[in-house]
Design an enzyme around this catalytic site. Structure first.
Site, PDB file in Angstrom:
ATOM      1  N   GLU A 214       0.836  -1.172   0.170  1.00  0.00           N
ATOM      2  CA  GLU A 214       0.035  -0.106  -0.143  1.00  0.00           C
ATOM      3  C   GLU A 214       0.892   1.225  -0.033  1.00  0.00           C
ATOM      4  O   GLU A 214       1.915   1.392   0.529  1.00  0.00           O
ATOM      5  CB  GLU A 214      -1.025  -0.044   1.196  1.00  0.00           C
ATOM      6  CG  GLU A 214      -1.932   1.504   1.174  1.00  0.00           C
ATOM      7  CD  GLU A 214      -2.914   1.038   2.528  1.00  0.00           C
ATOM      8  OE1 GLU A 214      -3.560  -0.130   2.247  1.00  0.00           O
ATOM      9  OE2 GLU A 214      -3.216   2.021   3.310  1.00  0.00           O
TER      10      GLU A 214
ATOM     11  N   PRO B 104      -0.509   8.759  -1.737  1.00  0.00           N
ATOM     12  CA  PRO B 104       0.078   9.857  -2.709  1.00  0.00           C
ATOM     13  C   PRO B 104       0.866  10.912  -2.027  1.00  0.00           C
ATOM     14  O   PRO B 104       0.502  11.563  -0.746  1.00  0.00           O
ATOM     15  CB  PRO B 104      -1.293  10.466  -2.977  1.00  0.00           C
ATOM     16  CG  PRO B 104      -2.373   9.708  -2.542  1.00  0.00           C
ATOM     17  CD  PRO B 104      -1.971   9.077  -1.501  1.00  0.00           C
ATOM     18  N   PRO B 105       1.990  11.502  -2.406  1.00  0.00           N
ATOM     19  CA  PRO B 105       2.966  12.255  -1.803  1.00  0.00           C
ATOM     20  C   PRO B 105       2.465  13.693  -1.926  1.00  0.00           C
ATOM     21  O   PRO B 105       1.509  13.882  -3.021  1.00  0.00           O
ATOM     22  CB  PRO B 105       4.262  11.859  -2.554  1.00  0.00           C
ATOM     23  CG  PRO B 105       3.774  11.394  -3.888  1.00  0.00           C
ATOM     24  CD  PRO B 105       2.680  10.589  -3.784  1.00  0.00           C
TER      25      PRO B 105
ATOM     26  N   THR C  18      -3.625   4.877  -1.381  1.00  0.00           N
ATOM     27  CA  THR C  18      -4.917   5.531  -0.310  1.00  0.00           C
ATOM     28  C   THR C  18      -5.489   6.734  -0.949  1.00  0.00           C
ATOM     29  O   THR C  18      -4.937   7.444  -1.896  1.00  0.00           O
ATOM     30  CB  THR C  18      -4.026   6.023   1.017  1.00  0.00           C
ATOM     31  OG1 THR C  18      -3.469   6.852   0.838  1.00  0.00           O
ATOM     32  CG2 THR C  18      -3.643   4.760   1.490  1.00  0.00           C
TER      33      THR C  18
ATOM     34  N   HIS D  72      -8.283   3.443  -3.267  1.00  0.00           N
ATOM     35  CA  HIS D  72      -9.044   3.630  -2.221  1.00  0.00           C
ATOM     36  C   HIS D  72     -10.119   4.812  -2.504  1.00  0.00           C
ATOM     37  O   HIS D  72      -9.689   5.548  -3.244  1.00  0.00           O
ATOM     38  CB  HIS D  72      -8.158   4.119  -0.932  1.00  0.00           C
ATOM     39  CG  HIS D  72      -7.475   3.160  -0.262  1.00  0.00           C
ATOM     40  ND1 HIS D  72      -6.974   2.865   1.047  1.00  0.00           N
ATOM     41  CD2 HIS D  72      -6.740   2.141  -0.795  1.00  0.00           C
ATOM     42  CE1 HIS D  72      -6.199   2.137   1.278  1.00  0.00           C
ATOM     43  NE2 HIS D  72      -5.991   1.401   0.159  1.00  0.00           N
TER      44      HIS D  72
ATOM     45  N   GLY E  16     -13.339   6.629   5.924  1.00  0.00           N
ATOM     46  CA  GLY E  16     -12.220   7.558   6.106  1.00  0.00           C
ATOM     47  C   GLY E  16     -11.926   8.224   7.178  1.00  0.00           C
ATOM     48  O   GLY E  16     -13.034   8.316   8.015  1.00  0.00           O
TER      49      GLY E  16
ATOM     50  N   TYR F  36     -21.459   6.346   5.728  1.00  0.00           N
ATOM     51  CA  TYR F  36     -20.568   4.978   6.348  1.00  0.00           C
ATOM     52  C   TYR F  36     -20.169   4.345   5.097  1.00  0.00           C
ATOM     53  O   TYR F  36     -20.934   4.430   3.925  1.00  0.00           O
ATOM     54  CB  TYR F  36     -21.522   4.290   7.116  1.00  0.00           C
ATOM     55  CG  TYR F  36     -22.221   4.676   8.317  1.00  0.00           C
ATOM     56  CD1 TYR F  36     -21.328   5.082   9.343  1.00  0.00           C
ATOM     57  CD2 TYR F  36     -23.533   5.121   8.564  1.00  0.00           C
ATOM     58  CE1 TYR F  36     -21.786   5.582  10.581  1.00  0.00           C
ATOM     59  CE2 TYR F  36     -24.018   5.749   9.534  1.00  0.00           C
ATOM     60  CZ  TYR F  36     -23.063   5.658  10.592  1.00  0.00           C
ATOM     61  OH  TYR F  36     -23.730   6.466  11.632  1.00  0.00           O
TER      62      TYR F  36
ATOM     63  N   GLN G  73      -7.116  -3.260   9.544  1.00  0.00           N
ATOM     64  CA  GLN G  73      -5.995  -2.313  10.112  1.00  0.00           C
ATOM     65  C   GLN G  73      -4.802  -3.059  10.515  1.00  0.00           C
ATOM     66  O   GLN G  73      -4.862  -4.229  10.551  1.00  0.00           O
ATOM     67  CB  GLN G  73      -6.816  -1.572  11.218  1.00  0.00           C
ATOM     68  CG  GLN G  73      -6.318  -0.224  11.484  1.00  0.00           C
ATOM     69  CD  GLN G  73      -7.000   0.558  12.602  1.00  0.00           C
ATOM     70  OE1 GLN G  73      -7.361  -0.522  13.480  1.00  0.00           O
ATOM     71  NE2 GLN G  73      -6.997   1.671  13.023  1.00  0.00           N
TER      72      GLN G  73
ATOM     73  N   TYR H  66       1.808  -2.172   4.621  1.00  0.00           N
ATOM     74  CA  TYR H  66       1.577  -0.671   4.792  1.00  0.00           C
ATOM     75  C   TYR H  66       3.273  -0.157   4.561  1.00  0.00           C
ATOM     76  O   TYR H  66       3.938  -0.305   5.576  1.00  0.00           O
ATOM     77  CB  TYR H  66       1.086  -0.327   6.147  1.00  0.00           C
ATOM     78  CG  TYR H  66      -0.543  -0.542   6.292  1.00  0.00           C
ATOM     79  CD1 TYR H  66      -1.247  -0.170   5.215  1.00  0.00           C
ATOM     80  CD2 TYR H  66      -0.833  -1.454   7.362  1.00  0.00           C
ATOM     81  CE1 TYR H  66      -2.810  -0.500   5.321  1.00  0.00           C
ATOM     82  CE2 TYR H  66      -2.230  -1.859   7.351  1.00  0.00           C
ATOM     83  CZ  TYR H  66      -3.125  -1.580   6.126  1.00  0.00           C
ATOM     84  OH  TYR H  66      -4.387  -1.821   6.546  1.00  0.00           O
TER      85      TYR H  66
END
Lengths: 612, 612
Positions: free
Chosen positions: B21, B24-25, B52, B81, B112, B129, B184, B278
């Site tokens: 995953e 974005p920078p 993401t 995402h 989010g 939701y 998560q 991650y």
């Protein structure tokens, strides 16, 4: 391509060239023979051919048909004669339209001879003189056609005023738009040279192509010269007449005389480099003459592709065909005649239009009943059939119902292996050896531009009994490099290929070009071919009386045998394709003994359990 | 391809898989770095990646853009995402439409996080939701997307009623149409296993993919676990805290701890075979972890073609590209972005749409001014430039303005020859060695399906001074197998090829397939490439101050040098392409002496006499 361009090119290369003239034959068999001959005589290297126009009647349509076939099937540049005789404008229009459709760019415009025993007279709404026809073609088609006209060297022997009038007629035709001149036959070289010089003096600058009539028999020679009313030099008569009852001698002497005539024309300083041969639809005279003149065809005629391309406009860019029709080109052309476009570069792009149904033209076996019996006799056992097929592979038999022609020189590389396969019971009807990068000028396998390399995957196609097939398949499937399609006469298809795209089995790599892949194996085409393959067997069976053992035998095979094609994809292992066959053949012999006990040999259909 | 299919496939093959995953920078340079990293980390064998979605602001469009680039340029399956935060329906619609256009089939639907420092609240006309978002996507797109949702193992530590409510939320999302669950992060394996069992007990049957966060630094670890409010086992703290000021030690211990966690997950009897890492946009942590786990990427990732195919729908069948952009894929994709169709099988078919103009995205050199100076220093003579190019060929320099990347392993086969050419003054910017039928699984040259053979014609592309070119051309023209194109910055083109069709320089032969020819050389493409090749030099020059010697030197070369490509068409003679260069180089040295006297070195334009 226009002939004038070819003449220009040859002049630039300073090389002697020649062309052949044919006339439409009267019978269907004659037509077939002529096409075969034109095809064979292509090897003699003619720059182009032309087909005469017969005054009226059914043979005129035959001319158009022949032109089309030569352009399309034989792929040789063809010039169509067109005459005023018996041709109202509408017929001229049709002939020109059809010629254009066939990709023909060359027309010889003539007044034409009168019907036998009659005076020449124009038809209603027709043309009177060649020059009218020239003007009409130019007016209708602009520069599309190269137009040639006839010149008569014999007119050089007429009184001065008549001679000049004749020359003026010729000049009128050229001024009306003719691109070059074919002359009538002649045997008097001096007269011819004088006439050419007179033409030049009269301001005729287009190329002149002398018409050359080989001398084949005394009678033929006499008849031709009398009919055309031409001068025969005394030396010809002196040498030929003593042997007038000896055809062979006449031909021998005649060949030398005519060759000498040709040499003198080419040596004379009149700018002539081309010779137009009146073949009279015969092969030998021209061949002897060319040999005598040392005019062997330029190196090898260049093969742009492994098969001969059509010259018809819509097929000119076609460069891929399925391998199945390799020995039946005419049938392939016929069955794909209505395609909107033809495969170029990739087969997949143009596959959507279906194959045409089998029709009379494409699918008949070529041999007459007599030929068939002479070639294939009366087989009564499967073993007889195997031996026939094996003989064909060994070159001891010139045709099979599935092959228009004897095996190619390329196939001869694997002739012993093929013969063995047939003896084992795999009745091969098509094949090619593996080729791993032969040079493109290779004498046997080469094709395409210079400095390239050509490749082939080994290919085999054959009929086989269900029992032998069952033994073969496991061996085939053990080699990851083999892909196959099996089909029966009902169309049930089995394959081990996962992609349904084509498999390129012939390809070439050339400087500065994309890869060319002219031959492919592919399922849909195979299914279309299968109908034809079985039908050819049926037709062979029909040569024999109903209820005769041979008819039952062959029909039985067509009922029960599978049609199989096999590609060995590793072209670096040329013999690997044969291994599974040898193994299956050995197992078969061990299991069933000799071929005479072959369970399918009696024509009963026991194949049901094997389809799928 | 849908991720659920990949999970299924891996389960069938009983193999462990993993995915990465990224987020974005914030800066353009960061984006460039991330793309490079994703490209590099592809070699670690992720089954897919995901990107993401940042809550609102410009980074959300960046997510869509990143997804598109990963699908198209890097050719890696990418999951997007999508959050409810700050996203009215219209923005969701746009994001989904763009994802679909990019060929993306996978969306992770999340509520989010709230914007930093705020409470989460829905936007007008938005969703509240995750489950609403799942329903909406299913309603709008049916089965087109695989939808994944987030699961929270940490909820297992909540009081029973809350825990059950949370599980019900998860079940609702699955029932609404989610295909699988990403969890998560967590570090407590027992808690995770319990939670999975609870989910199964609750009737959740879709795959669960645990989210794994590598431990890279103490601070990062602390921050992440606090932010996500997750339980950290005491053993973790005990082992890590003593080294909290030693990043390297923390990473070393953390890697072992997390690897152990992964092993326990995979060993537990809960049907989990996949790990979702991650990455935090970092490479090292994941690589160490995979190494520790002995999860080396499966053999070699299969290369269907020698270059990486795009996964965007309209480019999926593209299988031919010009060789010129081999080192600048992104620019090629950008300049051909608006083509209606892409070449498949033959290049010729789809060439008509012109190449796009040079634009900022495609043509900029990748290096910042600092990078450029560090890499290429401040050359002041042509000799300096030659040495730079030679160093690049020898692998002593990782980039040139014309190459996004270091030379490929394939080029290294001819590295010494290339270095020599550059020292002689031929500044090579692209090349490939000849390959005569390497197996398709060859480690260096192989590509495409098994049991095939691949081929290449030797290729060289270079800048060269007019004087050296004049010496080279006669040598090149002496070899009938060489074809070349010469161009200058004004676009004057010279060539010795007669056909204007493409020259296939890479091709492959595979069982049951047509020939594949993925790389070609062709005039129109070369002319389009030429603008870019010269512009890259200009940009390099701009790194240096106006009027500086280096700027004048490089601009001078771009003014006067020719750009040349050369193909040696006889791929069976791998070294033949270099001969003319050696000869011309020797002649040049004899004629002009050392490179310092190079007449074009001072940037004066004396090339006018040479263009055509």
């Amino acid at each position: 391509m226009k002939i004038s361009k070819k003449i220009e090119q040859a002049a630039k290369e300073d090389r002697v060239w020649w062309s052949f003239e044919y006339f439409p034959p009267r019978t269907a068999q004659g037509l077939q023979n002529l096409l075969d001959r034109i095809e064979r005589m292509r090897a003699l290297g003619p720059e182009f051919i032309d087909i005469t126009w017969n005054a009226g009647g059914r043979t005129s349509e035959l001319t158009a048909e022949l032109v089309k076939t030569c352009q399309k099937l034989i792929g040789i540049e063809t010039c169509m004669h067109l005459t005023c005789t018996g041709m109202p404008k509408e017929k001229v229009d049709i002939a020109l339209r059809e010629a254009k459709q066939a990709g023909c760019r060359n027309v010889l415009a003539l007044r034409g001879d009168p019907p036998v025993g009659k005076e020449w007279e124009p038809v209603e709404n027709g043309f009177r003189y060649g020059v009218d026809l020239v003007r009409y073609i130019r007016a209708q088609y602009g520069d599309y056609f190269d137009i040639s006209v006839a010149g008569y060297p014999q007119t050089q022997r007429l009184p001065p005023d008549e001679r000049e009038r004749e020359m003026q007629y010729l000049k009128d035709k050229v001024d009306a738009g003719a691109n070059f001149i074919f002359t009538q036959m002649f045997y008097d070289v001096d007269m011819f040279i004088e006439w050419v010089q007179a033409a030049r003096a009269a301001g005729i600058t287009v190329p002149i192509v002398p018409g050359i009539m080989p001398i084949q028999t005394w009678n033929g020679f006499q008849k031709a010269t009398m009919l055309a009313k031409i001068t025969v030099p005394q030396a010809f008569l002196d040498q030929l007449e003593p042997h007038k009852n000896n055809d062979e001698k006449v031909r021998e002497i005649g060949t030398k005389l005519v060759a000498d005539l040709c040499r003198r024309i080419l040596a004379a300083d009149i700018g002539i480099k081309g010779l137009h041969f009146y073949t009279m639809n015969l092969e030998k005279g021209c061949r002897l003459l060319l040999e005598e003149l040392n005019l062997v065809p330029r190196i090898e005629v260049i093969k742009p592709l492994p098969w001969r391309q059509s010259l018809t406009p819509n097929r000119r860019t076609e460069n891929i065909r399925p391998i199945f029709w390799a020995n039946r080109t005419r049938s392939y052309l016929s069955r794909t005649e209505n395609w909107d476009e033809y495969p170029n570069g990739r087969f997949g792009d143009s596959r959507s239009p279906a194959y045409g149904e089998l029709d009379g033209y494409g699918v008949w076996i070529k041999q007459s009943k007599e030929d068939a019996l002479r070639l294939w006799d009366t087989p009564t056992t499967v073993e007889d059939i195997r031996q026939l097929f094996a003989k064909f592979c060994k070159g001891e038999l010139t045709a099979l119902p599935w092959s228009d022609t004897a095996p190619s020189s390329e196939t001869s590389v694997i002739a012993p292996q093929l013969a063995k396969l047939n003896e084992l019971g795999f009745l091969t009807i098509n094949s090619q050896p593996a080729v791993d990068g032969a040079r493109s000028d290779d004498r046997i396998h080469g094709w395409g531009p210079a400095n390239g390399y050509v490749y082939q995957k080994a290919y085999l196609e054959f009929f086989v009994s269900p029992e032998l097939l069952d033994l073969l398949i496991p061996h085939i499937e053990r080699d990851v490099n083999i892909t196959y399609y099996v089909i029966n006469n009902r169309g049930d298809l089995r394959t081990n290929t996962h992609s349904d795209g084509p498999n390129a089995v012939t390809w070439g790599v050339f400087p500065g070009k994309e890869i060319v892949q002219p031959t492919i194996v592919e399922a849909i085409s195979f299914m279309a071919w299968k109908d034809e393959a079985y039908e050819l067997g049926r037709q062979w069976a029909k040569v024999y009386e109903p209820e005769s053992p041979t008819r039952k035998l062959i029909d039985g095979l067509m009922d029960t045998y599978y049609l199989v094609n096999v590609v060995h994809n590793d072209y670096k292992k040329p013999d690997a394709i044969f291994e599974p066959f040898y193994k299956a053949g050995a197992e078969y012999a061990a299991k069933y003994g000799s071929a005479l006990q072959h369970p399918s040999a009696n024509g009963t259909n026991d194949a049901n359990g094997h389809a799928n």
